[in-house]
Write an enzyme that holds these catalytic residues in place. Structure first.
Site, PDB file in Angstrom:
ATOM      1  N   CYS A 346       0.745  -1.147   0.025  1.00  0.00           N
ATOM      2  CA  CYS A 346       0.057  -0.079   0.191  1.00  0.00           C
ATOM      3  C   CYS A 346       0.901   1.333  -0.179  1.00  0.00           C
ATOM      4  CB  CYS A 346      -1.125  -0.103   1.198  1.00  0.00           C
ATOM      5  SG  CYS A 346      -2.374   1.132   0.862  1.00  0.00           S
ATOM      6  N   HIS A 432      -3.751  -5.563   0.966  1.00  0.00           N
ATOM      7  CA  HIS A 432      -3.772  -6.036   2.208  1.00  0.00           C
ATOM      8  C   HIS A 432      -4.032  -7.177   2.292  1.00  0.00           C
ATOM      9  CE1 HIS A 432      -2.866  -1.969   3.588  1.00  0.00           C
ATOM     10  NE2 HIS A 432      -3.705  -1.230   3.211  1.00  0.00           N
TER      11      HIS A 432
END
Length: 490
Positions: A346, A432
């Site tokens: 991310c 994630h």
């Protein structure tokens, strides 16, 4: 409702246990926390954002997570401001004082253009509870922090005012491990109004260490001074692993884990960022017997690691600037030149690119910074947040995860970059849960000579096993029959 004498007393884990217990007993439970403050969040099947703890509790209950389980989420971006996520969608950044003292919020398209609107957060969270209660029974509610913050009583959305609205039976969770359990339990009850005090039906003592018989007399004393029964004393369980979202948990990990390379295992350094988010991304790796995983911002630790992970961040540009100041950026670049494997998740993915730009000031005052130059992407911060569950293929196998990020990454030719970009020794991804997939882990550990065998269970099998172990542990030490009697009382 499981309410607490303070933060990190174990409310989330106890609520998770009861989601599992009620499911095992044939009911259809669902978790609910009116307001969460956490950087660990999760994407629902609809592509909306909630606190990670309620996603875990829904998993324990065997149901899909939904924004009604956590209608209001505050994601701190500094000591004084938070991003406000309402019913799964960000509605702007908010000063903490304004949030707690006024019933307003500000939605900003950029730092130059703001539209102010008035929202009734209490009405919003109560409506979410009503929708949830129409579909599930019982609702396993969770409070936040301490129930006796008198200065916040008028604006409290999540503790006893919410219990009052829901007509919930409140069970006070007290942490005996930190000491002062008599004062914290008694004070938490005594400081309530008579109406709220009547909602508190019992106490659970959590995190007990040692011989339980030593607390037999203490249990009776606590019942006498508080006027409610002690429903259980739960021993501290080091061998049960449930994902937690509280930053206190990360602090405990940092204290407990040695920042030293370990022989015979793959040494993985997670770069410690000031605004680290979704640190549960590394729980599966941390449990792998072949791995020694540690968090660090020490350049020597980074240089001795076999694999370096740059995690997610709530403030990518600020953390990227800090990595350059403290020398970690240069250490990561040197490690890459030396043949080490680098992974970015991310915000970490964005930092590994060529440039990170924020022309509209979405994150703050830093307009642009060069990245570490290890991946062929450029990222521009965008007002719209991407939140979705993701299925992807890795090494020919189907994998799953979820995306929660602001910013769009593009390649040199202007095309939007994929959610995973990979070079010979570097992987960046917006996903994630990427490291919860066995094919990803096996790929990362390939070629290392380890003395331990790979885990016998898949990550999902391991989670299900842990939920059952937690439920068994709580059943042994809590009077479940008494709790059912409390719930069924008129």
């Amino acid at each position: 409702m499981f309410a607490g004498t303070g933060s990190d007393v174990g409310k989330s884990v106890v609520a998770t246990a009861f989601c599992r217990i009620f499911r095992q007993d044939g009911y259809s439970p669902a978790p609910f926390k009116a307001q969460n403050m956490a950087l660990n969040s999760y994407a629902t099947p609809e592509g909306l954002e909630i606190g990670r703890a309620q996603a875990v509790q829904a998993e324990a209950a065997g149901i899909p997570c939904h924004t009604d389980m956590n209608p209001l989420l505050l994601k701190p971006s500094s000591d004084h401001t938070s991003q406000v996520v309402l019913n799964g969608r960000p509605i702007g950044n908010r000063d903490a004082y304004d949030f707690w003292r006024r019933g307003r919020t500000t939605t900003c398209a950029s730092r130059f253009s703001c539209e102010e609107q008035t929202l009734d957060f209490r009405q919003e969270v109560c409506a979410a509870f009503d929708r949830l209660a129409a579909r599930y029974n019982p609702i396993v509610m969770e409070g936040a922090g301490s129930i006796s913050e008198l200065n916040l009583r008028d604006t409290d959305l999540v503790n006893l005012p919410m219990a009052r609205y829901a007509k919930a039976c409140v069970i006070l969770v007290a942490d005996i491990d930190r000491g002062g359990v008599f004062a914290s339990a008694y004070g938490s009850i005594a400081l309530q109004t008579p109406e709220d005090r009547s909602l508190i039906k019992g106490i659970i003592i959590n995190k007990f260490r040692g011989d339980l018989r030593l607390f037999d007399s203490g249990r009776k004393m606590l019942e006498d001074i508080c006027g409610v029964p002690v429903l259980g004393v739960i021993p501290y369980a080091k061998d049960i692993h449930i994902e937690e979202e509280d930053s206190v948990v990360l602090g405990e990990k940092l204290k407990a884990r040695s920042e030293q390379a370990a022989a015979g295992r793959v040494n993985i350094a997670v770069v410690l960022l000031r605004h680290i988010s979704n640190f549960t991304d590394f729980d599966t790796l941390e449990r792998d017997p072949r791995v020694n995983l540690f968090y660090t911002n020490n350049t020597d630790d980074i240089s001795h690691a076999d694999i370096i992970i740059v995690p997610g961040s709530k403030a990518t540009l600020d953390d990227l600037l800090e990595l350059r100041r403290n020398g970690c950026a240069q250490a990561i670049q040197r490690a890459h030149r030396d043949g080490k494997r680098i992974v970015g998740i991310c915000g970490g993915y964005q930092m590994l690119g060529q440039m990170v730009e924020d022309p509209e000031g979405i994150e703050g005052d830093v307009a642009r910074l060069p990245g570490l130059g290890l991946l062929p992407i450029t990222t521009t911060m965008a007002n719209e947040k991407t939140t979705r569950q993701t299925t992807f293929e890795f090494q020919g196998e189907k994998c799953q995860g979820y995306e929660i990020h602001q910013g769009v990454s593009t390649l040199a030719d202007g095309r939007q970059a994929d959610a995973i970009v990979q070079t010979e020794r570097c992987i960046g991804t917006y996903i994630h849960g990427f490291l919860d997939n066995s094919p990803v882990i096996e790929y990362l550990l390939r070629g290392f000579d380890t003395q331990a065998l790979s885990p016998a269970l898949s990550p999902q099998e391991y989670k299900e096993q842990q939920y059952d172990l937690l439920a068994d542990h709580v059943r042994r030490h809590v009077d479940i029959d008494r709790i059912y009697q409390i719930l069924q009382a008129p």
